[in-house]
Design an enzyme around this catalytic site. Structure first.
Site, mmCIF file in Angstrom:
data_model
loop_
_atom_site.group_PDB
_atom_site.id
_atom_site.type_symbol
_atom_site.label_atom_id
_atom_site.label_comp_id
_atom_site.label_asym_id
_atom_site.label_seq_id
_atom_site.Cartn_x
_atom_site.Cartn_y
_atom_site.Cartn_z
ATOM 1 N N LEU A 85 -5.301 13.700 -4.722
ATOM 2 C CA LEU A 85 -4.015 14.282 -4.348
ATOM 3 C C LEU A 85 -3.217 14.659 -5.591
ATOM 4 O O LEU A 85 -2.607 15.731 -5.661
ATOM 5 C CB LEU A 85 -3.224 13.297 -3.480
ATOM 6 C CG LEU A 85 -1.896 13.791 -2.913
ATOM 7 C CD1 LEU A 85 -2.096 15.052 -2.076
ATOM 8 C CD2 LEU A 85 -1.229 12.700 -2.080
ATOM 9 N N ASN A 131 -7.160 3.736 -15.239
ATOM 10 C CA ASN A 131 -8.209 4.038 -16.215
ATOM 11 C C ASN A 131 -7.744 5.142 -17.155
ATOM 12 O O ASN A 131 -7.561 6.286 -16.729
ATOM 13 C CB ASN A 131 -9.488 4.447 -15.486
ATOM 14 C CG ASN A 131 -10.646 4.667 -16.426
ATOM 15 O OD1 ASN A 131 -10.658 5.602 -17.224
ATOM 16 N ND2 ASN A 131 -11.651 3.791 -16.350
ATOM 17 N N SER A 177 2.172 6.807 4.518
ATOM 18 C CA SER A 177 0.997 7.165 5.308
ATOM 19 C C SER A 177 1.401 7.168 6.773
ATOM 20 O O SER A 177 2.300 6.420 7.178
ATOM 21 C CB SER A 177 -0.142 6.169 5.094
ATOM 22 O OG SER A 177 -1.210 6.408 5.999
ATOM 23 N N TYR A 200 -3.391 -2.528 4.893
ATOM 24 C CA TYR A 200 -2.990 -1.203 4.439
ATOM 25 C C TYR A 200 -1.844 -0.696 5.304
ATOM 26 O O TYR A 200 -0.825 -0.201 4.782
ATOM 27 C CB TYR A 200 -4.172 -0.235 4.503
ATOM 28 C CG TYR A 200 -3.825 1.177 4.077
ATOM 29 C CD1 TYR A 200 -3.711 1.504 2.731
ATOM 30 C CD2 TYR A 200 -3.611 2.179 5.023
ATOM 31 C CE1 TYR A 200 -3.383 2.789 2.333
ATOM 32 C CE2 TYR A 200 -3.291 3.472 4.639
ATOM 33 C CZ TYR A 200 -3.178 3.774 3.287
ATOM 34 O OH TYR A 200 -2.850 5.053 2.893
ATOM 35 N N LYS A 220 1.984 0.185 3.933
ATOM 36 C CA LYS A 220 2.596 1.504 4.037
ATOM 37 C C LYS A 220 3.844 1.493 4.914
ATOM 38 O O LYS A 220 4.795 2.253 4.671
ATOM 39 C CB LYS A 220 1.574 2.517 4.558
ATOM 40 C CG LYS A 220 0.475 2.836 3.542
ATOM 41 C CD LYS A 220 1.041 3.386 2.238
ATOM 42 C CE LYS A 220 -0.021 3.796 1.247
ATOM 43 N NZ LYS A 220 0.530 4.357 -0.003
ATOM 44 N N ILE A 271 -6.739 13.023 4.555
ATOM 45 C CA ILE A 271 -6.847 14.057 3.524
ATOM 46 C C ILE A 271 -8.286 14.110 3.010
ATOM 47 O O ILE A 271 -8.888 13.071 2.723
ATOM 48 C CB ILE A 271 -5.918 13.762 2.326
ATOM 49 C CG1 ILE A 271 -4.521 13.383 2.797
ATOM 50 C CG2 ILE A 271 -5.862 14.966 1.396
ATOM 51 C CD1 ILE A 271 -3.618 12.912 1.656
ATOM 52 N N THR A 286 -9.795 14.272 0.244
ATOM 53 C CA THR A 286 -9.920 14.033 -1.195
ATOM 54 C C THR A 286 -11.389 13.719 -1.499
ATOM 55 O O THR A 286 -12.168 13.430 -0.579
ATOM 56 C CB THR A 286 -9.055 12.846 -1.633
ATOM 57 O OG1 THR A 286 -9.520 11.668 -0.949
ATOM 58 C CG2 THR A 286 -7.586 13.084 -1.303
#
Length: 276
Positions: A28, A49, A164, A179, A183, A212, A214
């Site tokens: 995204l 990272n 979300s 999750y 959210k 999505i 992704t």
């Protein structure tokens, strides 16, 4: 009132602004960062990272040089490693970003977060704590560290937390109670911060996507057509979203003219999923 083009039509340009984009190496963020750059903003990509984030920043810059036609130089794009679940790391990183860019960031887009699928009765406690720390507390930490210098310097800003549809509905068939919980918390966090920080002219909203496509999602559904079919069967538009379909919503919430009276709002972009 004397109406003119300037005070009737909103302006979605972001010239002179500095945007911090967490989850900066994700799918995204890949398209959002390009949109921000094209609209004139400087962009600081933040992710866990550093190597991946540096590569993502380099790709955004190359894309901008090849694609964006502008009379002014493109904004600076930088890359930073940070665990948003660690308040000290967030505070240090955000201060370094402002120093490196020579200005105070006034746009925050928090896309960082992740999902795990465990039956609720089997959810490992350490995993539960981990996802809440990143998705929930992380959203709070980045908002805090972003807002503090704005408040101290009496500057306005806009915060866009990625929520979300899972914050207001329960997904099927996959189990993801933590999750969904995290959210839901992000959505109410945005409302709470919007009320507290309205006096500082800092707007806080959530953008809540549906499914999505992704690279990560494509990998999840690869070879699992039954999962893709189950998801799409519950979407009135019968398809998942492309990441670029969220750019308009981001630019709306980022704009000081288009959404100047929008705060504490949860903008759901889910292809109609919640309607069923």
């Amino acid at each position: 009132m004397n109406y003119s083009i300037d005070n009737v039509l909103p302006n979605f340009r972001l010239d002179g602004r500095l945007a911090i984009l967490t989850g900066g190496s994700g799918g995204l963020a890949s398209v959002i960062s390009r949109a921000l750059l094209a609209q004139g903003a400087e962009v600081a990509l933040v992710d866990m990272n550093l190597e991946r984030t540096v590569a993502a920043a380099r790709e955004v810059v190359l894309w901008g040089e090849e694609t964006v036609k502008s009379e002014t130089p493109l904004g600076k794009v930088s890359a930073w490693a940070c665990n948003i679940g660690d308040a000290e790391s967030v505070e240090t990183t955000f201060a370094q970003i402002n120093e490196d860019h020579g200005k105070i960031a006034d746009l925050l887009i928090n896309t960082a977060g992740y999902c795990e699928n465990y039956p609720a009765e089997e959810y490992p406690a350490l995993n539960a704590e981990g996802i809440m720390k990143v998705n929930g507390l992380g959203a709070f930490y980045v908002s805090q560290s972003f807002a503090r210098p704005l408040i101290a310097n009496n500057k306005p800003g806009s915060i866009i937390l990625i929520g979300s549809m899972s914050g207001t509905i329960v997904n099927d068939p996959q189990p993801q109670a933590l999750y969904n919980m995290s959210k839901a918390g992000v959505i109410h966090l945005a409302r709470s911060l919007a009320c507290e920080w309205a006096k500082y002219n800092i707007r806080v909203n959530t953008l809540s996507p549906g499914y999505i496509l992704t690279p990560l999602t494509r990998n999840v559904i690869s070879g699992h057509t039954e999962m893709k079919d189950a998801w799409e069967s519950k979407i009135p538009m019968k398809r998942m979203a492309e990441p670029k379909e969220f750019v308009g919503s981001i630019l709306y919430l980022a704009s000081d003219t288009a959404s100047s009276y929008t705060t504490g709002h949860n903008l759901v972009v889910d292809g109609g999923y919640e309607c069923w």
